[in-house]
Motif scaffolding. Structure first.
Motif, PDB file in Angstrom:
ATOM      1  N   THR A   1       1.073  -1.137   0.005  1.00  0.00           N
ATOM      2  CA  THR A   1       0.020   0.014   0.026  1.00  0.00           C
ATOM      3  C   THR A   1       0.839   1.205   0.037  1.00  0.00           C
ATOM      4  OG1 THR A   1      -1.728  -1.103   1.292  1.00  0.00           O
ATOM      5  CG2 THR A   1      -1.898   1.297   1.306  1.00  0.00           C
ATOM      6  N   ILE A   2       0.832   1.983  -1.105  1.00  0.00           N
ATOM      7  CA  ILE A   2       1.689   3.180  -1.153  1.00  0.00           C
ATOM      8  C   ILE A   2       0.717   4.645  -1.291  1.00  0.00           C
ATOM      9  CG2 ILE A   2       3.459   1.659  -2.177  1.00  0.00           C
ATOM     10  CD1 ILE A   2       2.720   3.160  -4.811  1.00  0.00           C
ATOM     11  N   ARG A   3       1.786   5.827  -1.255  1.00  0.00           N
ATOM     12  CA  ARG A   3       1.029   6.893  -1.397  1.00  0.00           C
ATOM     13  C   ARG A   3       2.036   7.575  -2.583  1.00  0.00           C
ATOM     14  NH1 ARG A   3      -2.609   9.393   1.081  1.00  0.00           N
ATOM     15  NH2 ARG A   3      -2.528   8.448   3.032  1.00  0.00           N
TER      16      ARG A   3
ATOM     17  N   GLU B   1      -3.503   0.702  -3.277  1.00  0.00           N
ATOM     18  CA  GLU B   1      -3.731  -0.240  -2.218  1.00  0.00           C
ATOM     19  C   GLU B   1      -3.582  -1.577  -3.285  1.00  0.00           C
ATOM     20  OE1 GLU B   1      -6.688  -0.336   0.667  1.00  0.00           O
ATOM     21  OE2 GLU B   1      -6.934   1.901   0.292  1.00  0.00           O
ATOM     22  N   ASN B   2      -3.119  -2.762  -2.449  1.00  0.00           N
ATOM     23  CA  ASN B   2      -3.196  -3.963  -3.204  1.00  0.00           C
ATOM     24  C   ASN B   2      -2.113  -4.099  -4.556  1.00  0.00           C
ATOM     25  OD1 ASN B   2      -5.289  -4.800  -1.486  1.00  0.00           O
ATOM     26  ND2 ASN B   2      -6.515  -3.897  -2.460  1.00  0.00           N
ATOM     27  N   LEU B   3      -1.242  -3.492  -4.133  1.00  0.00           N
ATOM     28  CA  LEU B   3       0.060  -3.826  -5.452  1.00  0.00           C
ATOM     29  C   LEU B   3       0.703  -4.894  -5.189  1.00  0.00           C
ATOM     30  CD1 LEU B   3       1.391  -0.112  -5.775  1.00  0.00           C
ATOM     31  CD2 LEU B   3       0.356  -1.324  -7.510  1.00  0.00           C
ATOM     32  N   VAL B   4       0.493  -5.920  -5.937  1.00  0.00           N
ATOM     33  CA  VAL B   4       1.302  -7.386  -5.749  1.00  0.00           C
ATOM     34  C   VAL B   4       2.602  -7.293  -6.919  1.00  0.00           C
ATOM     35  CG1 VAL B   4       1.060  -9.592  -5.820  1.00  0.00           C
ATOM     36  CG2 VAL B   4      -0.764  -8.282  -5.116  1.00  0.00           C
ATOM     37  N   ILE B   5       3.636  -7.552  -6.150  1.00  0.00           N
ATOM     38  CA  ILE B   5       4.998  -7.660  -6.910  1.00  0.00           C
ATOM     39  C   ILE B   5       5.825  -8.824  -6.165  1.00  0.00           C
ATOM     40  CG2 ILE B   5       6.997  -6.301  -7.139  1.00  0.00           C
ATOM     41  CD1 ILE B   5       5.443  -3.732  -6.768  1.00  0.00           C
ATOM     42  N   PRO B   6       6.226  -9.411  -7.293  1.00  0.00           N
ATOM     43  CA  PRO B   6       6.900 -10.535  -6.735  1.00  0.00           C
ATOM     44  C   PRO B   6       8.417 -10.303  -6.695  1.00  0.00           C
ATOM     45  CG  PRO B   6       6.730 -10.746  -9.353  1.00  0.00           C
ATOM     46  CD  PRO B   6       5.749  -9.529  -8.633  1.00  0.00           C
ATOM     47  N   GLY B   7       9.284 -11.065  -5.723  1.00  0.00           N
ATOM     48  CA  GLY B   7      10.805 -10.751  -5.686  1.00  0.00           C
ATOM     49  C   GLY B   7      11.266 -11.727  -4.840  1.00  0.00           C
ATOM     50  N   ARG B   8      12.746 -12.008  -4.901  1.00  0.00           N
ATOM     51  CA  ARG B   8      13.233 -12.802  -4.175  1.00  0.00           C
ATOM     52  C   ARG B   8      13.087 -12.400  -2.615  1.00  0.00           C
ATOM     53  NH1 ARG B   8      18.788 -12.477  -7.026  1.00  0.00           N
ATOM     54  NH2 ARG B   8      17.749 -10.681  -7.784  1.00  0.00           N
ATOM     55  N   ASP B   9      13.258 -11.444  -2.337  1.00  0.00           N
ATOM     56  CA  ASP B   9      12.864 -10.782  -0.950  1.00  0.00           C
ATOM     57  C   ASP B   9      12.243  -9.364  -1.071  1.00  0.00           C
ATOM     58  OD1 ASP B   9      15.036  -9.073  -1.891  1.00  0.00           O
ATOM     59  OD2 ASP B   9      16.671 -10.045  -0.785  1.00  0.00           O
TER      60      ASP B   9
ATOM     61  N   GLN C   1       2.494   0.490   3.827  1.00  0.00           N
ATOM     62  CA  GLN C   1       2.464  -0.926   4.433  1.00  0.00           C
ATOM     63  C   GLN C   1       2.791  -2.048   3.295  1.00  0.00           C
ATOM     64  OE1 GLN C   1      -1.690  -2.369   4.686  1.00  0.00           O
ATOM     65  NE2 GLN C   1      -1.105  -3.864   6.230  1.00  0.00           N
ATOM     66  N   VAL C   2       3.527  -2.991   3.995  1.00  0.00           N
ATOM     67  CA  VAL C   2       4.129  -4.227   3.371  1.00  0.00           C
ATOM     68  C   VAL C   2       3.629  -5.402   3.900  1.00  0.00           C
ATOM     69  CG1 VAL C   2       6.096  -5.480   2.204  1.00  0.00           C
ATOM     70  CG2 VAL C   2       6.235  -2.799   2.489  1.00  0.00           C
TER      71      VAL C   2
END
Length: 73
Positions: A7-9, A17-25, A44-45
């Motif tokens: 969740t970002i501004r 809200e609800n941004l889904v991003i894949p990553g190793r970490d 929020q993460v």
């Protein structure tokens, strides 16, 4: 690969809200996020899914699995 929910501004003040991003970490996921949303503020993460270990990932489990499938003469 783990998926992270953000969740970002944005820099203009809009909330996303609800941004889904894949990553190793989380660091990698946040780096990818900032490539799209420059100068955003992360509010929020959360970890949405963690990679599961594949079945039979260790040698002992693999041997047990093979032995169970091997028909006895």
């Amino acid at each position: 690969m783990t998926k992270f929910g953000f969740t970002i501004r944005t820099r203009d003040g809009s909330m996303v809200e609800n941004l889904v991003i894949p990553g190793r970490d989380q660091v990698e996921a946040e780096r990818k996020l900032r490539q799209v949303y420059r100068e955003c503020t992360v509010l929020q993460v959360r970890v949405l899914s963690a990679p599961a270990a594949p079945a039979g990932s260790d040698l002992e489990s693999l041997i047990t699995h093979i032995a169970a499938d091997d028909p006895q003469p």
